[in-house]
Enzyme design. Structure first.
Site, PDB file in Angstrom:
ATOM      1  N   LYS A  61       3.891   0.844 -40.153  1.00 28.20           N
ATOM      2  CA  LYS A  61       3.829   2.175 -39.865  1.00 28.20           C
ATOM      3  C   LYS A  61       4.194   2.376 -38.441  1.00 28.20           C
ATOM      4  O   LYS A  61       4.854   3.631 -38.052  1.00 28.20           O
ATOM      5  CB  LYS A  61       2.565   3.004 -40.178  1.00 28.20           C
ATOM      6  CG  LYS A  61       1.283   2.612 -39.568  1.00 28.20           C
ATOM      7  CD  LYS A  61       0.191   3.176 -39.728  1.00 28.20           C
ATOM      8  CE  LYS A  61      -0.471   2.689 -41.293  1.00 28.20           C
ATOM      9  NZ  LYS A  61      -1.020   1.159 -41.033  1.00 28.20           N
ATOM     10  N   HIS A 190     -11.049  -0.138 -38.621  1.00 31.98           N
ATOM     11  CA  HIS A 190     -10.243   0.191 -37.584  1.00 31.98           C
ATOM     12  C   HIS A 190     -10.935   1.452 -36.571  1.00 31.98           C
ATOM     13  O   HIS A 190     -11.353   2.484 -37.063  1.00 31.98           O
ATOM     14  CB  HIS A 190      -9.122   1.104 -38.227  1.00 31.98           C
ATOM     15  CG  HIS A 190      -7.837   1.333 -37.213  1.00 31.98           C
ATOM     16  ND1 HIS A 190      -8.150   1.827 -36.059  1.00 31.98           N
ATOM     17  CD2 HIS A 190      -6.763   0.804 -37.335  1.00 31.98           C
ATOM     18  CE1 HIS A 190      -6.773   1.962 -35.629  1.00 31.98           C
ATOM     19  NE2 HIS A 190      -6.082   1.473 -36.338  1.00 31.98           N
ATOM     20  N   GLU A 265      -4.743  -5.766 -37.423  1.00 29.35           N
ATOM     21  CA  GLU A 265      -3.645  -5.234 -37.988  1.00 29.35           C
ATOM     22  C   GLU A 265      -2.908  -4.324 -36.519  1.00 29.35           C
ATOM     23  O   GLU A 265      -2.918  -3.107 -36.789  1.00 29.35           O
ATOM     24  CB  GLU A 265      -4.118  -4.115 -38.839  1.00 29.35           C
ATOM     25  CG  GLU A 265      -4.360  -4.901 -40.160  1.00 29.35           C
ATOM     26  CD  GLU A 265      -5.289  -3.702 -41.027  1.00 29.35           C
ATOM     27  OE1 GLU A 265      -5.225  -2.649 -40.631  1.00 29.35           O
ATOM     28  OE2 GLU A 265      -5.592  -4.065 -41.942  1.00 29.35           O
TER      29      GLU A 265
HETATM   30  C1  LIG Z   1      -4.914   0.942 -41.599  1.00 29.78           C
HETATM   31  C2  LIG Z   1      -4.440   0.736 -40.183  1.00 29.78           C
HETATM   32  N1  LIG Z   1      -4.245  -0.109 -39.713  1.00 29.78           N
HETATM   33  C3  LIG Z   1      -3.419  -0.452 -38.292  1.00 29.78           C
HETATM   34  C4  LIG Z   1      -3.231   0.735 -37.811  1.00 29.78           C
HETATM   35  C5  LIG Z   1      -2.522   0.397 -36.235  1.00 29.78           C
HETATM   36  O1  LIG Z   1      -3.210   0.822 -35.346  1.00 29.78           O
HETATM   37  P1  LIG Z   1      -2.830   0.640 -33.894  1.00 29.78           P
HETATM   38  O2  LIG Z   1      -1.599   1.251 -33.719  1.00 29.78           O
HETATM   39  O3  LIG Z   1      -3.922   1.464 -33.040  1.00 29.78           O
HETATM   40  O4  LIG Z   1      -3.114  -0.860 -33.400  1.00 29.78           O
HETATM   41  C6  LIG Z   1      -3.162   1.645 -38.086  1.00 29.78           C
HETATM   42  C7  LIG Z   1      -2.836   2.987 -37.526  1.00 29.78           C
HETATM   43  O5  LIG Z   1      -2.833   4.118 -38.056  1.00 29.78           O
HETATM   44  C8  LIG Z   1      -4.059   1.896 -39.490  1.00 29.78           C
HETATM   45  O6  LIG Z   1      -4.066   3.176 -40.239  1.00 29.78           O
END
Ligand SMILES: Cc1ncc(COP(=O)(O)O)c(C=O)c1O
Length: 402
Positions: A61, A190, A265
């Site tokens: 994403k 998270h 992640e």
């Molecule tokens: C389930 C999940 N994993 C990982 C991420 C990535 O987070 P970050 O960009 O803070 O590493 C997000 C971000 O919204 C998320 O919702």
């Protein structure tokens, strides 16, 4: 997946040269993203050195540009997907389904069925009803219970929406999964995105350990800990302290030899510093006080909050200015400055309260650390173009990844 044109950087040239070549062509209507794939590769190397026990599943994403996904695929990372479309993108790369975690706790039935068809086994959940759906549509999945553990220094806390309370809800949910005959294999969390808090990982990992212990008492043998995202990615925000806290917490609660696979992640970490935005000033207003003195300079850029700026990345430091005209002498005087996006909406405000030199129409503003989320959430609101992405990679890295 759409075709990408890769611009090869020969030895001795850098992304700075790429920026200069855009500037030399003069002001333009659409903003430009310079995507530096060497930066993504360097980030991966640093992660492997600093967090050798933690496998990465990149959060698609955050920036799903095909060049980013292909680079990470070539580097061997896994992928955190949150929707059918994201899964399709990763499967299209040729990835084995074991490299995907479907890390959305609230999934549509059709996306659960699709994940099953693709052979994706790893799914997260945080509630009973989701377990009922999984029981019906993907009963053989390997499930990961997401608990809530919020950093109070996160830009965006995800705990309001996702993650069960580890003590009040976690044990009951695990019991319910057991009753349904489902296979729960571990815990995820998270701490929130854009967090400046490395210490919270200690408490989160400790909370997960407590649920590992509870799970044993009801017959589960957990084998996976997923420490989520929440790592910084800007060029001046290293992860050293995060790595220290995480490595020592893992050593304490999940020592080497405990047979637990550790994954994360990261999204922002991999891509934030890989993208530099080149925007242009296309309009300007000078605001004066009743005495006629300048109180504020307002500039209207060709990119804004509906484009590649977004609430996930507040801009607090001024961008680099490259003058479009070498004929106008630059004055050292600084003015309170407001940078607006191009649309008709007044929430399209990039930054206010900056102190900047006076800008002219056509000047280039160069913003670094623009790779996380901005492009992913950009729209064409009001008919304004999303940035054009120019992809750069050094010949050496290109040869290695090929
Ligand atoms: C389930 C999940 N994993 C990982 C991420 C990535 O987070 P970050 O960009 O803070 O590493 C997000 C971000 O919204 C998320 O919702």
């Amino acid at each position: 997946m759409r075709k990408v044109r890769y611009n090869l950087l020969e030895d001795g040239s850098s992304v700075k040269d790429a920026i200069n070549s855009v500037v030399e062509r003069g002001p333009r209507d659409d903003p430009v993203h310079i995507l530096d794939l060497d930066d993504v590769v360097a980030k991966h190397r640093v992660w492997r050195e600093m967090l050798p026990r933690v496998e990465t599943f990149y959060a698609v994403k955050c920036n799903d540009h095909p060049a980013v996904l292909r680079t990470l695929f070539a580097l061997g990372t896994g992928f955190d997907c949150a929707s059918r479309r994201e899964i399709e993108k990763i499967i299209d790369l040729g990835a084995d389904p074991s490299r995907i975690i479907f890390a959305h706790t609230t999934k549509s039935i059709s996306s659960i069925t699709f994940a099953k068809q693709c052979g994706i086994e790893l799914l997260t959940f945080d509630g009973e009803i989701e377990l009922d759906k999984i029981k019906q549509f993907h009963p053989g999945a390997s499930l990961v219970l997401r608990i809530r553990y919020d950093s109070d220094k996160a830009l965006i806390s995800l705990g309001k929406k996702f993650g069960c309370h580890p003590k009040q809800e976690g044990p009951q949910l695990l019991e319910y999964a057991k009753e349904l005959g489902l296979n729960v294999i571990g815990i995820s969390f998270h701490v929130g995105t854009g967090s400046s808090d490395h210490e919270c990982f200690y408490g989160a990992i400790e909370s997960a350990r407590e649920l590992f212990e509870f799970a044993k008492t009801i017959g589960f043998n957990f084998s996976l800990l997923d420490i989520g995202g929440g790592f910084p990615g800007d060029h001046d925000k290293p992860i050293n302290l995060y790595a220290e806290t995480i490595n020592s917490s893992l050593q304490r609660f999940f020592p080497v030899g405990s047979n637990v696979r550790i994954i994360a992640e990261p999204g922002r970490y991999y891509v934030a510093s890989a993208v530099t935005l080149i925007a242009n000033v296309h309009s300007k207003r000078i605001v004066r006080n009743p005495q006629g003195a300048v109180s504020e300079m307002m500039y209207y850029l060709n990119d804004g909050m509906y484009g590649s700026f977004d609430g996930w990345n507040p801009r607090t430091h001024p961008p680099l200015v490259i003058s479009a005209s070498r004929d106008i002498a630059r004055s050292p005087e600084r003015f309170p400055t407001v940078l607006w996006g191009p649309t008709c909406d007044s929430v399209d405000l990039i930054s206010s309260g900056l102190l900047m030199e006076e800008l002219q129409i056509g000047d280039f503003l160069v913003f670094d650390d623009m790779g996380a989320y901005g492009m992913a959430v950009a729209t064409n609101f009001n008919g304004f173009a999303k940035p054009r992405v120019l992809v750069y990679i050094s010949r050496r890295t290109w040869e290695q990844l090929k």
